[in-house]
Scaffold this active site. Structure first.
Site, PDB file in Angstrom:
ATOM      1  N   LEU A  18       0.856  -1.187   0.000  1.00 44.80           N
ATOM      2  CA  LEU A  18       0.000   0.000   0.000  1.00 44.80           C
ATOM      3  C   LEU A  18       0.886   1.229   0.000  1.00 44.80           C
ATOM      4  CD1 LEU A  18      -2.616  -1.103   2.683  1.00 44.80           C
ATOM      5  CD2 LEU A  18      -2.950  -1.005   0.211  1.00 44.80           C
ATOM      6  N   ASN A  20       0.547   4.063   1.377  1.00 47.03           N
ATOM      7  CA  ASN A  20       0.675   4.764   2.657  1.00 47.03           C
ATOM      8  C   ASN A  20       1.200   3.858   3.773  1.00 47.03           C
ATOM      9  OD1 ASN A  20      -1.589   3.197   2.837  1.00 47.03           O
ATOM     10  ND2 ASN A  20      -2.862   4.751   3.812  1.00 47.03           N
ATOM     11  N   CYS A  21       1.663   2.667   3.443  1.00 40.70           N
ATOM     12  CA  CYS A  21       2.163   1.715   4.438  1.00 40.70           C
ATOM     13  C   CYS A  21       3.629   2.022   4.746  1.00 40.70           C
ATOM     14  CB  CYS A  21       2.017   0.298   3.898  1.00 40.70           C
ATOM     15  SG  CYS A  21       2.810  -0.963   4.897  1.00 40.70           S
ATOM     16  N   ASP A  22       3.920   2.332   6.005  1.00 44.49           N
ATOM     17  CA  ASP A  22       5.290   2.668   6.404  1.00 44.49           C
ATOM     18  C   ASP A  22       6.263   1.517   6.167  1.00 44.49           C
ATOM     19  OD1 ASP A  22       4.602   5.241   7.144  1.00 44.49           O
ATOM     20  OD2 ASP A  22       4.299   4.724   9.252  1.00 44.49           O
ATOM     21  N   LYS A  25       7.102   1.405   2.506  1.00 42.75           N
ATOM     22  CA  LYS A  25       8.021   2.500   2.169  1.00 42.75           C
ATOM     23  C   LYS A  25       9.434   2.161   2.607  1.00 42.75           C
ATOM     24  CE  LYS A  25       4.547   6.140   2.690  1.00 42.75           C
ATOM     25  NZ  LYS A  25       4.125   7.263   3.541  1.00 42.75           N
TER      26      LYS A  25
END
Length: 125
Positions: A18, A20-22, A25
């Site tokens: 995803l 927005n998934c840390d 990233k």
């Protein structure tokens, strides 16, 4: 005579996650820093989950693929949770992509799930 040695880059990888998934990233940054060519695929918007999920389940099993720490997991009924770890895993993961533990990394030869020291080690070999 001087011979140039060409730096061999690592094989291309596909990272499913995803945006927005840390953890996704962090994995993406580490992989690109390690000279991996990485294609990012958003599991909600771009992944062909009906095709991918059965293959991932066959490769790693529901225990590894289902994210039991997610909000989605906690919102499932007890019956659905049992289904997610059994024969109904594919249908539930396709219906609820956020139930997939992230990232899922396809090396072309292997499927790796989660960003752990084991995953990092597997990608170094």
């Amino acid at each position: 005579m001087h011979r140039k040695t060409r730096h061999m880059s690592n094989p291309p990888l596909t990272l499913y996650g995803l945006k927005n998934c840390d953890t996704c990233k962090k994995a993406m940054q580490a992989l690109t820093a390690a000279d991996h060519e990485v294609a990012f695929v958003d599991i909600r918007a771009e992944a062909d989950l009906p095709d991918r999920v059965p293959a991932w389940l066959k490769a790693v099993g529901a225990e590894a693929l289902v994210n039991r720490r997610s909000t989605t997991w906690r919102s499932l009924t007890t019956d659905q949770q049992a289904q997610a770890l059994g024969d109904g895993a594919a249908a539930l993961l396709i219906e609820h992509p956020t139930l997939i533990k992230r990232p899922v990394i396809d090396t072309g030869a292997d499927i790796l799930v989660g960003w752990t020291s084991g995953t990092e080690q597997a990608l170094k070999n």
